[in-house]
Design a protein around this motif. Structure first.
Motif, PDB file in Angstrom:
ATOM      1  N   ALA A  72       0.795  -1.115  -0.210  1.00 18.95           N
ATOM      2  CA  ALA A  72       0.017   0.005   0.121  1.00 18.95           C
ATOM      3  C   ALA A  72       1.006   1.363  -0.014  1.00 18.95           C
ATOM      4  CB  ALA A  72      -0.938  -0.031   1.367  1.00 18.95           C
ATOM      5  N   LYS A  73       1.965   1.283   0.969  1.00 25.33           N
ATOM      6  CA  LYS A  73       2.799   2.519   0.862  1.00 25.33           C
ATOM      7  C   LYS A  73       3.724   2.618  -0.457  1.00 25.33           C
ATOM      8  CE  LYS A  73       6.740   4.373   3.528  1.00 25.33           C
ATOM      9  NZ  LYS A  73       7.808   3.827   4.428  1.00 25.33           N
ATOM     10  N   PHE A  74       3.940   1.521  -1.074  1.00 23.08           N
ATOM     11  CA  PHE A  74       4.560   1.480  -2.496  1.00 23.08           C
ATOM     12  C   PHE A  74       3.623   2.299  -3.490  1.00 23.08           C
ATOM     13  CE2 PHE A  74       5.117  -0.416  -6.686  1.00 23.08           C
ATOM     14  CZ  PHE A  74       6.317   0.323  -7.084  1.00 23.08           C
ATOM     15  N   ILE A  75       2.299   1.695  -3.619  1.00 21.79           N
ATOM     16  CA  ILE A  75       1.278   2.287  -4.401  1.00 21.79           C
ATOM     17  C   ILE A  75       1.213   3.645  -4.165  1.00 21.79           C
ATOM     18  CG2 ILE A  75      -0.878   2.176  -5.438  1.00 21.79           C
ATOM     19  CD1 ILE A  75      -0.852  -0.765  -4.554  1.00 21.79           C
ATOM     20  N   GLU A  76       1.043   4.242  -2.786  1.00 18.79           N
ATOM     21  CA  GLU A  76       0.717   5.445  -2.515  1.00 18.79           C
ATOM     22  C   GLU A  76       1.865   6.353  -3.082  1.00 18.79           C
ATOM     23  OE1 GLU A  76      -0.608   8.854  -1.099  1.00 18.79           O
ATOM     24  OE2 GLU A  76      -1.826   7.210  -1.216  1.00 18.79           O
ATOM     25  N   GLU A  77       3.174   6.047  -2.720  1.00 18.82           N
ATOM     26  CA  GLU A  77       4.375   6.809  -3.057  1.00 18.82           C
ATOM     27  C   GLU A  77       4.552   6.821  -4.734  1.00 18.82           C
ATOM     28  OE1 GLU A  77       7.573   5.259  -1.057  1.00 18.82           O
ATOM     29  OE2 GLU A  77       6.907   6.104   1.182  1.00 18.82           O
ATOM     30  N   ARG A  78       4.332   5.753  -5.319  1.00 16.14           N
ATOM     31  CA  ARG A  78       4.551   5.616  -6.813  1.00 16.14           C
ATOM     32  C   ARG A  78       3.619   5.988  -7.550  1.00 16.14           C
ATOM     33  NH1 ARG A  78       8.277   2.146  -9.399  1.00 16.14           N
ATOM     34  NH2 ARG A  78       8.318   2.531 -11.860  1.00 16.14           N
ATOM     35  N   PHE A  79       2.368   5.978  -7.108  1.00 16.50           N
ATOM     36  CA  PHE A  79       1.220   6.228  -8.177  1.00 16.50           C
ATOM     37  C   PHE A  79       0.024   7.208  -7.607  1.00 16.50           C
ATOM     38  CE2 PHE A  79       2.517   2.054  -9.453  1.00 16.50           C
ATOM     39  CZ  PHE A  79       3.052   2.187 -10.350  1.00 16.50           C
ATOM     40  N   GLY A  80      -0.056   6.885  -6.264  1.00 14.48           N
ATOM     41  CA  GLY A  80      -1.093   8.017  -5.405  1.00 14.48           C
ATOM     42  C   GLY A  80      -2.373   7.637  -5.356  1.00 14.48           C
ATOM     43  N   HIS A  81      -2.632   6.509  -6.419  1.00 13.76           N
ATOM     44  CA  HIS A  81      -4.132   5.959  -6.160  1.00 13.76           C
ATOM     45  C   HIS A  81      -4.135   4.451  -6.789  1.00 13.76           C
ATOM     46  CE1 HIS A  81      -3.216   6.816 -10.468  1.00 13.76           C
ATOM     47  NE2 HIS A  81      -4.521   5.950 -10.797  1.00 13.76           N
ATOM     48  N   LEU A  82      -5.213   3.825  -6.710  1.00 12.53           N
ATOM     49  CA  LEU A  82      -5.468   2.405  -7.274  1.00 12.53           C
ATOM     50  C   LEU A  82      -6.942   2.471  -7.903  1.00 12.53           C
ATOM     51  CD1 LEU A  82      -4.434  -0.274  -7.532  1.00 12.53           C
ATOM     52  CD2 LEU A  82      -5.479  -1.003  -5.326  1.00 12.53           C
ATOM     53  N   ASP A  83      -6.906   2.032  -9.132  1.00 13.73           N
ATOM     54  CA  ASP A  83      -7.919   1.906  -9.892  1.00 13.73           C
ATOM     55  C   ASP A  83      -8.898   0.744  -9.648  1.00 13.73           C
ATOM     56  OD1 ASP A  83      -8.054   4.628 -11.703  1.00 13.73           O
ATOM     57  OD2 ASP A  83      -6.088   3.740 -11.679  1.00 13.73           O
TER      58      ASP A  83
END
Length: 251
Positions: A72-83
Motif C-alpha cells: 500500500a505504501k509503495f502504491i501511494e508513493e509511486r502512483f497516488g491511487h489504485l483504480d
C-alpha cells in the motif's frame, strides 16, 4: 497524482491471476503483480513487459500484514491511487485433485488447522488487502474491486441434489471460505456504494491450474476474462453481485 490507470492483482505470479494481469496490461493498464515469492513475481511481470505491457512485481503475502502495508505504501508513493483491486490469491487447503471432492475436507473429519489456514488466506487475507487499499481506491475516479470466489461458493448450486456438485464430497474448508468471500462482497458493496466503488464477486469456472492438478477444462485466459470484465466496468456497472462469464450466479 499519477494519471495512469493502476491495477493490483494478488496471487498473480501464475494461473488465473497471471492471465488477468496480462489481459489488464494489454488494455493499457499499469499492473502490479502481487506474489509471495519475489522471483516468481518478477518473472511474471517481466513476461508481461516482454509482450508490450506495463507491469511491476510487488512482494505481497496476503496473510502477512507487513507486506500488505508495504505494498500500500509503495502504491501511494509511486502512483497516488489504485483504480482496480483483484483479490485473486487463494488456496484450496487440499492436495486432492479437486477442492470440492477431497477426502480431507469432509466436515466430520476435517483438520481444523487446515480450515483455519484456508480462511486465513481466502477470507482474512482478502479483508486485510482490501482495507489497506481502500484509501488508494478512494483517490481513483472509477474504482473497482473484484473478489475471486468459485461456483462452489454458491449454496444454491452445492445444495442442489441434481446440480453440478451432485455426488461430490462436501467441503468444510474451501467452499465455505469462498461463500464467505461472496458474503463479504455484498458487505463491502453496500458500504462503498456511496463512494462510487463497485465491488463484485466472480467465479472463473473449472480452469486448468495447479490447484486442481490441471484437470480443469478452461484455459487460464478463459477463466481470467470475467475478472478483467468486472475490473473494468463502466459507471453503470453492477455492484454487490456474483458473476461467471455466462452471467449472474445464485448465492
Amino acid at each position: 497524482m499519477n494519471e495512469r490507470t493502476i491495477a493490483l492483482v494478488t496471487g498473480a505470479n501464475k494461473g488465473i491471476g497471471r492471465a488477468a494481469a496480462a489481459q489488464l496490461a494489454a488494455l493499457g493498464m499499469t499492473v502490479l503483480v502481487g506474489a509471495r515469492d519475489p522471483r516468481r513475481g518478477e518473472e511474471a511481470a517481466a513476461a508481461i513487459r516482454s509482450a508490450g505491457g506495463d507491469a511491476l512485481a510487488v512482494t505481497l503475502d496476503v496473510t502477512d500484514a507487513a507486506t500488505v502495508g508495504e505494498t500500500a505504501k509503495f502504491i501511494e508513493e509511486r502512483f497516488g491511487h489504485l483504480d482496480a483491486l483483484i483479490n485473486n490469491a487463494g488456496i484450496t487447503g487440499s492436495g486432492q485433485v479437486s477442492p470440492t471432492d477431497a477426502v480431507d475436507q469432509i466436515p466430520s473429519t476435517v483438520d481444523l488447522a487446515m480450515v483455519r489456514t484456508v480462511f486465513e488466506t481466502n477470507v482474512f487475507g482478502l479483508i486485510a488487502v482490501t482495507n489497506a487499499m481502500l484509501p488508494l481506491l478512494r483517490h481513483a475516479p472509477a474504482p473497482r474491486i473484484v473478489n475471486v470466489a468459485s461456483h462452489a461458493a454458491s449454496l444454491t448450486l452445492i445444495g442442489d441434489p441434481d446440480g453440478p456438485f451432485a455426488g461430490l464430497l462436501p467441503s468444510a474448508a474451501y467452499s465455505p471460505s469462498k461463500s464467505a468471500v461472496t458474503a463479504l462482497t455484498v458487505a463491502y458493496a453496500n458500504e462503498l456504494r456511496k463512494d462510487g466503488i463497485l465491488v463484485n464477486a466472480v467465479a472463473p469456472g473449472y480452469v486448468d491450474t495447479d490447484s486442481n492438478n490441471h484437470t480443469g477444462f478452461l484455459t487460464v485466459e478463459q477463466g481470467a476474462a470475467i475478472l478483467v470484465r468486472m475490473a473494468t466496468l463502466g459507471a453503470d456497472g453492477p455492484t454487490g453481485g456474483f458473476f461467471s462469464e455466462e452471467g449472474p450466479l445464485p448465492w
